[in-house]
Write an enzyme that holds these catalytic residues in place. Sequence first.
Site, mmCIF file in Angstrom:
data_model
loop_
_atom_site.group_PDB
_atom_site.id
_atom_site.type_symbol
_atom_site.label_atom_id
_atom_site.label_comp_id
_atom_site.label_asym_id
_atom_site.label_seq_id
_atom_site.Cartn_x
_atom_site.Cartn_y
_atom_site.Cartn_z
ATOM 1 N N ARG A 94 0.220 -2.602 4.121
ATOM 2 C CA ARG A 94 -0.175 -1.141 3.618
ATOM 3 C C ARG A 94 -0.743 -0.243 4.772
ATOM 4 N NH1 ARG A 94 -0.518 2.112 -0.820
ATOM 5 N NH2 ARG A 94 -0.082 0.716 -2.526
ATOM 6 N N GLU B 37 -9.716 -8.423 -7.269
ATOM 7 C CA GLU B 37 -8.233 -8.781 -7.137
ATOM 8 C C GLU B 37 -7.822 -10.349 -7.048
ATOM 9 O OE1 GLU B 37 -5.778 -5.921 -5.174
ATOM 10 O OE2 GLU B 37 -4.152 -7.025 -5.384
ATOM 11 N N GLU C 158 -8.009 5.193 -5.509
ATOM 12 C CA GLU C 158 -8.071 5.162 -3.806
ATOM 13 C C GLU C 158 -7.854 6.172 -3.110
ATOM 14 O OE1 GLU C 158 -4.935 1.896 -4.507
ATOM 15 O OE2 GLU C 158 -6.377 0.711 -3.021
HETATM 16 N N1 LUZ Z 1 -2.912 -4.650 -4.360
HETATM 17 C C1 LUZ Z 1 -1.979 -5.390 -4.068
HETATM 18 C C2 LUZ Z 1 -3.258 -3.335 -3.845
HETATM 19 O O1 LUZ Z 1 -1.690 -6.428 -4.383
HETATM 20 N N2 LUZ Z 1 -0.620 -4.562 -3.549
HETATM 21 C C3 LUZ Z 1 -0.906 -3.236 -3.194
HETATM 22 O O2 LUZ Z 1 0.213 -2.509 -2.809
HETATM 23 C C4 LUZ Z 1 -2.227 -2.708 -3.391
HETATM 24 N N3 LUZ Z 1 -2.421 -1.439 -2.745
HETATM 25 C C5 LUZ Z 1 -3.643 -0.959 -3.178
HETATM 26 C C6 LUZ Z 1 -4.497 -1.579 -3.599
HETATM 27 N N4 LUZ Z 1 -4.420 -2.723 -4.098
HETATM 28 MO MO1 MOS Z 2 -7.322 -2.791 -5.070
HETATM 29 S S1 MOS Z 2 -7.910 -2.482 -3.208
HETATM 30 O O1 MOS Z 2 -7.634 -4.070 -6.018
HETATM 31 O O2 MOS Z 2 -6.565 -1.438 -5.737
#
Ligand code: LUZ
Ligand code: MOS
Length: 774
Positions: free
Chosen positions: A328, A250, A730
Amino acid sequence: MHKQKSNNTLDSKLEAVSMSIKQSIKNMDSFTHVRGESVYVDDINIKQGTFHGVVFDSPKAHGKIKYIDYSKAEALEGVERIFTYKDIPGANQIGGIIPDELLFAEDEVHFWGMPIALIVAKSEFIARKARALIEIDIEELPVITTAKEAKAKGSFINAPRSFSLGNSEKAFAACAYVFEGETFSNGQEHLYIETQGAYAEPQENGNIKITSSTQGPTAVQKTIAQVLGVAMHKIEVDVTRLGGGFGGKEDQATPWAVMAALASYHLNQSVKLILNRHDDLRMTGKRHPYESSYKIGLSKDLKILAYEAEFLQNSGAAADLSPAIAERTLFHATNSYYVPNVKTTVLSCKTNLPPNTAFRGFGGPQGMFVIESAIARAASEIGVSSRQIQEVNLLDENDTFSYGQIAKKVESKNTWDSAKSIFNLESLERNVKEFNKANSTFKKGLALMPITFGISFTNTPMNHARALVHVYLDGSIGISTAAVEMGQGVNTKMMQIASDVFSVPIEKIKIETTNTTRVANTSPSAASSTADLNGKATLMACNTLLERLVKVASEDLNVSVEDIKLKAEFVYINEKKSELSWTDLVSKTMLKRVALTENAHYATPEIHFDKTKEKGHPFAYHVYGTAIITTTVDCTRGTYEFDSVKIVHDYGKSMSEGIDLGQVEGALAQGLGWMTMEEIAYNNEGRLLSNALSTYKIPDIFSVPKYVEVIPLETDGDAMAILKSKAVGEPPLMYGIGAYFALQNAIKAFNPEHQLKFHAPMTPEKVLMSLYEK
Ligand code: LUZ
Ligand code: MOS
């Protein structure tokens, strides 16, 4: 998965047909996967003259660089050039949320594995050889490896965040039981099969095209532009698919793409940079380890009246996505339970580890582990089973989450009760009891794990996507979106959507690569939301095109638009097939000079969040489920097997049951691995010890549960989910948390004196010690 309906109306027959398509739809990528034809970054046909890069990284976790000598490396035959921060024309800065991360170290290093330079040579082999010739002297500074140490030293990434509901302090005073304790959950290596990598190709006029294994093409584009000091339109990022991401790409796919682009910019030549497994393990961040403390208060009848927790997140040496992940954790701190008085705080602690990052669940699992631990502890002290406490506290319709969102269409009790009855919990529990009575060297343990997971990026502005849809002259269709295919099957889902709208077979539809010139300013493929956001945009674009096509058909056939439907590649008038085929309709539309291309933008409605008050409605909806996990422990060896995992999962109305089942099974295995065997180890100097697959164990075919049964909960789905098919990436990872407590219950059956510890993963070594400790 088995659902059956039967009666003989035409409608129900059609429904049965479309149901069987849903069940039989395969991930369309599987066809090239099994033939070895799927293209990853390393499979690209590289241009003649392409150079290869290897990253030179810090051999110490914290210190001042006293001296570096590149001369021997530079003199090696085949080495083209070595790039450092001095070669950066723009900013030496790659931080996404907070600008606190350098691309290349300047005079200090902050973690073992921190990039210092990029060696570019005729081959990777030569570059690797050159790396060994670089001489460096670092004056060492104190190293922090744990969150607790960082807290003690006041080393933080940003200010703490707290959520609160009711008044926990007051509520504790009224509790019959109050317990306090500490927990630890370790990090987790993503271990995507395709390691991090990128391929940069210079184009004319100083433009650069980058093929990257990234979940976030726009982040790569933006960061390259920033580091090179050029406009974003000069940078094109293209992604075909990833060999796994799990959150590890990400944010952390970016630096490698930037380095390849930087070298390409200077050399005006193509540059390929792919980390080998060792480099990847050492240089990249992982799931955040958390050290947490909790305080839980219950009434006589086991209602959780108050809950407090402090989460110490081991963020590593730079922010990366840590602040969002911390957030989160707070959102999911009470998991599937309604707690009227809550106070939770998270501290992002700055340490000398590689910056930890997104990993499937994104801080949610860490939060949930703590409340499940608190419940297990309370149950053990009170002398009831965890399940009795879990059961009476499950979330109900219109309950308030600590962040102010009112729970709607809650399925917590529904999945829990369904799991109990469908799987006959009583008999499962009886089997465990009888087995434990009859056996002294093997013991069984059982645990239930309910989950509730919020769907949407918690950062509201990120919840948007676009789709660009072309219908070509021959009736075939091309779709571009922001979605990155990483094995989760999102491309297949988007094909299904277009196939559904136009009523053409999947074979007529192509999902194009994810490319920043076709779909710009995108959010990463993350947060389980990729299919929802990009699917909705695709649906909108397809529906607009359909309207146009239907209008042309109505003019051509001289009937009203309401009477027209497309079915199986023909135009139907009042359910009767006409002579006008899909391809003829497309040609006619073109001859009428009506656009066969549409670009749609989707932004999730209704969501909002006010960070100054820490209240709002951040999630489009929640996903629910309950798992029952049973394990057998070999009490001589401390080893264990998972007999079964039985799950009732809330898919909404799954649009691709095979794909969704694959997500549940994969996430479960990953959650189980995190909780039971994957043990990241750094030494006190901040060096990664679990730096190979010989020292880092992930679940293999022998360690996944023998039986996994997943029953879809029958619900209406949610309007904000794509075609009412809920996000599935997830949430099921967190079923794995139950594995920890199933093991703990087996240990208790063998050694009733065992003091419960909440220190994950529960490796065979820890199980063995717990079995025999007094
Ligand atoms: N990525 C993000 C995530 O930038 N914001 C989120 O809330 C998130 N949640 C789950 C996985 N990736
Ligand atoms: Mo995320 S933990 O790249 O949904």
